[in-house]
Enzyme design. Structure first.
Site, PDB file in Angstrom:
ATOM      1  N   ARG D 283      35.461  31.488  34.071  1.00 34.63           N
ATOM      2  CA  ARG D 283      34.816  32.776  34.321  1.00 34.63           C
ATOM      3  C   ARG D 283      35.179  33.662  33.131  1.00 34.63           C
ATOM      4  O   ARG D 283      36.265  34.222  33.090  1.00 34.63           O
ATOM      5  CB  ARG D 283      35.368  33.351  35.630  1.00 34.63           C
ATOM      6  CG  ARG D 283      34.558  34.485  36.205  1.00 34.63           C
ATOM      7  CD  ARG D 283      35.366  35.215  37.263  1.00 34.63           C
ATOM      8  NE  ARG D 283      36.408  35.997  36.645  1.00 34.63           N
ATOM      9  CZ  ARG D 283      37.590  36.246  37.174  1.00 34.63           C
ATOM     10  NH1 ARG D 283      37.912  35.773  38.344  1.00 34.63           N
ATOM     11  NH2 ARG D 283      38.464  36.980  36.535  1.00 34.63           N
ATOM     12  N   HIS D 287      36.000  39.258  37.540  1.00 33.74           N
ATOM     13  CA  HIS D 287      35.584  38.709  38.833  1.00 33.74           C
ATOM     14  C   HIS D 287      34.342  39.432  39.343  1.00 33.74           C
ATOM     15  O   HIS D 287      33.339  38.815  39.693  1.00 33.74           O
ATOM     16  CB  HIS D 287      36.713  38.822  39.850  1.00 33.74           C
ATOM     17  CG  HIS D 287      36.272  38.506  41.235  1.00 33.74           C
ATOM     18  ND1 HIS D 287      35.912  37.237  41.617  1.00 33.74           N
ATOM     19  CD2 HIS D 287      36.086  39.297  42.319  1.00 33.74           C
ATOM     20  CE1 HIS D 287      35.532  37.256  42.885  1.00 33.74           C
ATOM     21  NE2 HIS D 287      35.624  38.491  43.334  1.00 33.74           N
ATOM     22  N   TYR D 296      45.807  40.120  34.975  1.00 31.84           N
ATOM     23  CA  TYR D 296      46.359  38.843  35.438  1.00 31.84           C
ATOM     24  C   TYR D 296      46.154  37.656  34.506  1.00 31.84           C
ATOM     25  O   TYR D 296      46.536  36.545  34.857  1.00 31.84           O
ATOM     26  CB  TYR D 296      45.805  38.503  36.824  1.00 31.84           C
ATOM     27  CG  TYR D 296      44.297  38.549  36.944  1.00 31.84           C
ATOM     28  CD1 TYR D 296      43.521  37.488  36.507  1.00 31.84           C
ATOM     29  CD2 TYR D 296      43.659  39.648  37.499  1.00 31.84           C
ATOM     30  CE1 TYR D 296      42.145  37.517  36.612  1.00 31.84           C
ATOM     31  CE2 TYR D 296      42.276  39.695  37.617  1.00 31.84           C
ATOM     32  CZ  TYR D 296      41.530  38.629  37.176  1.00 31.84           C
ATOM     33  OH  TYR D 296      40.170  38.659  37.280  1.00 31.84           O
TER      34      TYR D 296
HETATM   35  C1  LIG Z   1      36.639  34.912  53.613  1.00 36.13           C
HETATM   36  C2  LIG Z   1      36.772  35.734  52.381  1.00 36.13           C
HETATM   37  N1  LIG Z   1      37.977  36.141  51.983  1.00 36.13           N
HETATM   38  C3  LIG Z   1      38.131  36.912  50.894  1.00 36.13           C
HETATM   39  C4  LIG Z   1      37.050  37.294  50.156  1.00 36.13           C
HETATM   40  C5  LIG Z   1      37.235  38.201  48.946  1.00 36.13           C
HETATM   41  N2  LIG Z   1      36.927  37.453  47.730  1.00 36.13           N
HETATM   42  C6  LIG Z   1      35.710  37.512  47.152  1.00 36.13           C
HETATM   43  S1  LIG Z   1      35.564  36.462  45.868  1.00 36.13           S
HETATM   44  C7  LIG Z   1      37.143  35.921  46.052  1.00 36.13           C
HETATM   45  C8  LIG Z   1      37.659  34.854  45.138  1.00 36.13           C
HETATM   46  C9  LIG Z   1      36.792  33.642  45.141  1.00 36.13           C
HETATM   47  O1  LIG Z   1      37.263  32.708  44.220  1.00 36.13           O
HETATM   48  P1  LIG Z   1      36.470  31.373  43.937  1.00 36.13           P
HETATM   49  O2  LIG Z   1      36.164  30.684  45.213  1.00 36.13           O
HETATM   50  O3  LIG Z   1      37.243  30.605  42.942  1.00 36.13           O
HETATM   51  O4  LIG Z   1      35.074  31.839  43.319  1.00 36.13           O
HETATM   52  P2  LIG Z   1      34.821  32.689  41.995  1.00 36.13           P
HETATM   53  O5  LIG Z   1      34.830  34.129  42.375  1.00 36.13           O
HETATM   54  O6  LIG Z   1      35.877  32.332  41.026  1.00 36.13           O
HETATM   55  O7  LIG Z   1      33.462  32.293  41.527  1.00 36.13           O
HETATM   56  C10 LIG Z   1      37.769  36.581  47.101  1.00 36.13           C
HETATM   57  C11 LIG Z   1      39.167  36.383  47.498  1.00 36.13           C
HETATM   58  C12 LIG Z   1      35.799  36.849  50.601  1.00 36.13           C
HETATM   59  N3  LIG Z   1      34.672  37.173  49.951  1.00 36.13           N
HETATM   60  N4  LIG Z   1      35.679  36.085  51.695  1.00 36.13           N
END
Ligand SMILES: Cc1ncc(C[n+]2csc(CCOP(=O)(O)OP(=O)(O)O)c2C)c(N)n1
Ligand SMILES: Cc1ncc(C[n+]2csc(CCOP(=O)(O)OP(=O)(O)O)c2C)c(N)n1
Ligand SMILES: [Mg+2]
Ligand SMILES: [Mg+2]
Lengths: 327, 387, 327, 387
Positions: D283, D287, D296
């Site tokens: 990425r 985020h 971080y």
């Molecule tokens: C059930 C849930 N918990 C927390 C979140 C908050 N949140 C949004 S994106 C994220 C991280 C996701 O990481 P990843 O699965 O690696 O996907 P990326 O964002 O890196 O594409 C979090 C913790 C959420 N959307 N849904």
């Protein structure tokens, strides 16, 4: 005395309890290194180390489920769920265990756990970032449910929650995370859980609110005052236990009741408050107790948010409707 | 293991007997589930088929384990029969899973934690849960969840696999404090399908929590056979998803269960994180006393597993070693029967609860809501009595 | 007309819809080969095959989450959760998706899903086998929530639920699964969702109940009749939408209201009913509207069950209390 | 793939070009994640480093894919800049993940289903989602979830990994009907920790659902690095827990992504069940637009990944093949810019919602509760206007 926002006051509460009690741990997603997506836990990891303040895998059932184990092992976990809408993956652990372990074990395994999360709408957020699930938790026996409306209350209530031997759902009204600044003492102080706060006494109507809505009612009161309508405003602060006595006493004085919250109306907290008031102050009521609440739909996305989340004008309007009610 | 502190002190303390020599990695490497390996030491005839891995257990230890298995079976049979008489409520029989329960429990220290599912009676008893307490749970009393002080065991857990996260949390707390205890948590083959199973193993691996995830693969989740629960060849191989060791063992083989659990405990205790053990066994009875296995499985299958009875093979082993005979068996059965009778009598002696009791322990202090509800109930009960 | 228990009536509803509509699938844990732990789905697999009636892995979030996908793909899944207490692992899928997909997609992806489960206590069951979570679902926008009190209603409501283009939480009062036998037509018929049933008209008080409690109120009415107290009994049948009109009309006639349910009192369904009635029939109420509900504790294990789950005597007692209320 | 029906018809129809020759098992065997294998075809310099697995894509197909990646990047950059201007709300940038998105989408047929997470813009566009609709979502409108008829795509899914069960359900429905479509579902490295991830893979394996679980392992879940998310060496090896194939690929390599997805689709389509693909990517941006990665992670790390840019290497490949040059690049950027401008203009032209709109679609028909709430709101709004 330092002046703090609610974010800072909550941080200060966590800081004070981490310093005070080795058994306190703080964890959740992005809470450590990053200091939380709202920076509520900023600097706590660097101060208390990765053992006591830490990031978890992306798994809410784990965050809460491990807290159950930690509590059994004698710790006092204070866990964070990143947003209101993400508490649901942990719902089973909350309903089946957090709320029941003390009862199940006849007091041998109490659950001194705090589950914190930012709650509510009005911040132009994505889907599932604007929910208000307090009534769900209020209905689950064994949980305490708290929501502050000021930085001062936030810190005092959170310290009480962490020191409570029972589990507390601590909901943080994200809409006013930084909206209000207030003098907040450093160090430890407590606000008892289960006590409402009467913000203004003497009036034609009792309005009960909590969290971010208190401020909206206060704004409405400025307008209402111009029309000589005085409101007894009560910040419920704790949904369970609910301070029925304070609310009932006020209604006995005013004869009118409006309960306001942003969560959906049906089966919401206002219904409970009205049921208690009609039970205990029935003969004092001069008009039907009313509620102003969110619609029975999910909170819409930002483009329609202002149609869903009401402002002071709507509150004033509903106050006047209650006062104008005639058989 | 310091069993001396829990039982009557007749045992040797074999706390350190096989600790030093353990090469943990080598067991888990030798029995790679992806290569179809399965730890099996004591066969159905009572013969030791794998001397290399035979644990160094003295005769007394094996005798005690056998007596514990007998007690578990007798107490369980008693419970089922009391349930049939309407003196206990619905309960989950343990028949056939005694080796997995006793063998795993005896591999741990008194200070280790045990996190049950609901079908490990032999393990709970070994851990120090009085039979009376077990029967109380079956009798529908919350006092079935109240254990003697310092008995590090959690209550039966009804919602499947949720307990595994509690185990992870306890393990995390141990690691936080720098302790050297370990946690054993039990669950079934069905339990591997729940999201909490996944989360608990992942969390424990990430934080290096000292947890033994002990799967009693008894081939069924109520009516659902193991093959319909998951498509992986073994449950043990699910460990690979978490970067931790996983091993498949004969769960009806006391020695294999003991050996695997002991090495898993050593692995966890020495800070290397969690281990997944898949103990292949068979639920010889019904799922619960309300269940009728005739609806979903063949009698022939049940018959086939009878030959693999976990008690029988230890008995044969002991008999061959000249350590056991018919009269010792009778005495053991009798002794177990006495204990079961006494436990059930004690449980039945518990007086019924009153109105105060059902409000107690909802919170540390009754909320105003509960106080009002209690008053209302008591007023009603008084009125009812008087009218 | 055949005489059926509720178990048989529900089986008949599923049978009728499976025969009627290829898009209907039934699945859940132990529902196929075994016919369900209560035998509600007995013989359906042998009749309709393993493709349409099947056992799932032990995973409730899956059971509901896959139903969302199936609905999007044009099917009409009718899924079973084995017991009330095990709906919570699926809570996130219900709150985040089942209830929101239609709204989220502006009607493009409706959720014609039925989530069935046996609910409530009084059957001497294990922990988490005696819960009554209806108010939780009532508060979640986008769900319909239904609970029948008779075999006839069960079949008619379930058929309506399956044909509904929106998701329905279909709660089956396990305590009366086999307690009542009634003539139930074979084949398809519907009872509209959202309509209460007035069981007895003309009386001094309106009592609202649903599910297994209806029968207990009816038993109480026999005693009350001896004391010349007549009750207008309403079976709510649907908690959401709630048939406020029928309830309000009755209260306007009787001037008194008691709402009875076994779920915990605080934030329970009775609060909602009382809030609506006080809003719409305030000036007709002669006494404080009251509720008789479960305590704010988990349902205790069988040994204490009778102290928690009330019987007809307690209902009669509370009716008389409402009628005796004076300022 | 019949892209002809979705795009403007400039493409060859390469529906069958590499179908016949696929030996699915051999790809997944050759790249066993437990042996550290990772599929990588196009290196950073634009050279083909694995000729054996190079897909048989014609020049037009590669050019179209590259243009699609350019469009995704330009549209994404535009969105981020509109967000900075306050014209859009919080959104998740896609920078750096274009190959994974486009390469996977182009490996599927028009009739296949796509189940997004929220960071696969290039895939949605390929699937036929108009840019206007994407911008509408970023603009906080539910109309961002309304797609052209017959576009088999689900909306962005906010709660992590919950969408994987929807994919399983759609796959199940396809199998139920005996169809030959497949489903692709996207999720992140963080998403592997949720219980729903586990359940979705297990369900799909048990019922042989035709689902491709495509993990965009972009090394972070907000601030949480991949190594703190799970202890398994690879995400691909988690497939072993479900008895299904898993493969790790270079997610910044268009050809590897295409090849792996295409073979996974073939595997699923031919009734052999689900496949797990771990696409290693990065990425490159924040985020979301509310996030600050400086808190971080190290700049040096970000710099290192810049060299692995997924667009750059395809461009180099095309240039080396004489298929691309500076002026074509400019033209492509310009064209993409025009499309993005138009999409955003169209989105901004959408009128604000009214009171009717926010009640619409709560149910097929408004409940009495909602009718009353709507009336109350409208009465208030009328009063407000008039006062
Ligand atoms: C059930 C849930 N918990 C927390 C979140 C908050 N949140 C949004 S994106 C994220 C991280 C996701 O990481 P990843 O699965 O690696 O996907 P990326 O964002 O890196 O594409 C979090 C913790 C959420 N959307 N849904
Ligand atoms: C969350 C949850 N879902 C469903 C049930 C009902 N239930 C009780 S035991 C059981 C089967 C468990 O099978 P397994 O994990 O193999 O353990 P076993 O009973 O074979 O020992 C089910 C479905 C439950 N207790 N909890
Ligand atoms: Mg089993
Ligand atoms: Mg990621």
């Amino acid at each position: 005395m330092p002046v703090m926002t609610m974010v800072q006051a909550i941080n200060s509460a966590l800081d004070s309890k981490l310093a005070d009690d080795e058994r306190v741990l703080c964890y959740g997603e992005d809470l450590g290194v990053e200091g939380g997506v709202f920076r509520v836990t900023e600097n706590l990891q660097s101060k208390y180390g990765r053992r006591r303040v830490f990031d978890t895998p992306l798994a809410e059932s784990s965050v809460v489920g491990t807290a159950v184990g930690m509590a059994i092992a004698g710790l006092r976990p204070v866990v964070e769920i990143q947003f209101d809408g993400f508490v649901h993956p942990a719902f089973n652990q909350i309903v089946s265990h957090v709320s029941r372990f003390r009862y199940r074990t006849r007091g041998r395994m109490p659950m001194p756990i705090v589950i914190r999360f930012p709650s509510g709408g009005g911040v132009r957020a994505l889907e599932l970032h604007s929910d208000s699930p307090e009534a769900l938790f209020g209905h689950i026996p064994g949980l305490k449910v708290v929501m502050p409306s000021t930085p001062y209350d936030a810190k005092g209530l959170l310290i009480s929650a962490i020191e409570d031997d029972d589990p507390v759902i601590f909901m943080e009204p994200k809409r006013i995370y930084r909206a209000i600044k207030q003098e907040v003492p450093e160090g430890l102080y407590r606000i008892p859980i289960g006590k409402a706060r009467l913000l203004s006494e003497g009036g034609n109507i009792t309005v009960v609110a909590y969290g971010a809505i208190v401020r909206i009612v206060q704004q409405a009161m400025i307008e209402l005052k111009k029309e000589s309508i005085a409101v007894e405003l009560i910040d419920a602060r704790s949904l369970y236990p609910l301070d029925t006595a304070t609310i009932v006493a006020s209604v006995k004085r005013t004869g009118h009741l409006l309960v306001v919250h942003e969560a959906p109306e049906s089966y919401g907290a206002a219904a409970e408050i009205i049921a208690r008031v009609t039970q205990e102050a029935f003969y004092y009521l001069e008009a039907p107790p009313a509620r102003l609440a969110g619609h029975d739909t999910p909170p819409p996305l930002p483009k329609s948010e202002d149609l869903y989340f009401f402002g002071p004008e709507r509150v004033a309007y509903e106050v006047k409707r209650v006062l104008a009610a005639r058989p | 293991m310091s069993r001396a502190q829990v039982s009557e002190g007749t045992l040797i303390d074999y706390r350190h007997e096989d600790r030093a020599g353990i090469d943990v990695a080598s067991l888990f490497e030798a029995f790679d589930p992806l290569r179809g390996a399965k730890l099996s030491i004591l066969d159905e005839s009572g013969a030791i088929v794998d001397k290399q891995w035979m644990p160094d257990l003295g005769p007394e230890a094996i005798l005690e384990a056998y007596r514990a298995m007998v007690l578990a079976r007798v107490a369980d049979t008693k419970a089922v029969s009391l349930q049939r008489q309407g003196r206990l409520y619905t309960l989950p029989p343990n028949l056939g899973q005694e080796a997995a329960a006793v063998g795993s429990a005896m591999a741990l220290e008194k200070t280790d934690w045990m996190v049950p599912a609901y079908r490990e009676l032999g393990a709970w008893l070994w851990k120090g849960v009085p039979l009376k307490v077990v029967y109380l749970w079956y009798a529908g009393s919350e006092y079935g969840n109240v254990f003697p002080p310092d008995t590090r065991i959690l209550p039966i857990c009804v919602p499947i696999s949720t307990q595994l996260l509690h185990a992870a949390g306890i393990g995390h707390a141990i690691a936080y404090r720098g302790g050297s205890d370990v946690v054993i948590s039990y669950f079934g083959d069905g339990g591997t399908s729940e999201g909490d199973f996944h989360e608990a193993l992942n969390w424990s691996a990430v934080f290096n929590c000292p947890v033994i995830f002990f799967c009693n693969n008894n081939q069924y989740a109520i009516s659902c056979p193991r093959r319909d629960q998951t498509r992986s060849e073994t449950i043990a191989q699910k460990a690979i998803a978490y970067g931790i060791p996983g091993i498949q063992i004969d769960g009806n083989d006391l020695f294999a269960v003991y050996r695997a659990t002991r090495e898993a405990a050593h692995h966890a205790r020495s800070g290397r994180g969690p281990v997944l053990i898949e103990a292949e066994t068979y639920r010889m009875g019904a799922h619960t006393t309300s269940d009728d296995p005739g609806r979903y499985r063949e009698k022939a299958e049940e018959e086939a597993w009878k030959g693999r009875d976990p008690l029988l093979r230890v008995r044969r082993y002991l008999e061959a070693a000249g350590l056991w005979n018919e009269s010792l068996e009778s005495a053991a059965l009798e002794d177990a029967g006495r204990k079961a009778d006494q436990g059930s009598r004690e449980a039945e002696a518990l007086p019924p609860n009153d109105a105060d009791e059902i409000f107690r322990h909802a919170f540390a202090e009754l909320t105003p809501e509960l106080q009002a509800q209690k008053n209302a109930l008591k007023t009603f009960l008084k009125w009812k009595e008087s009218s």
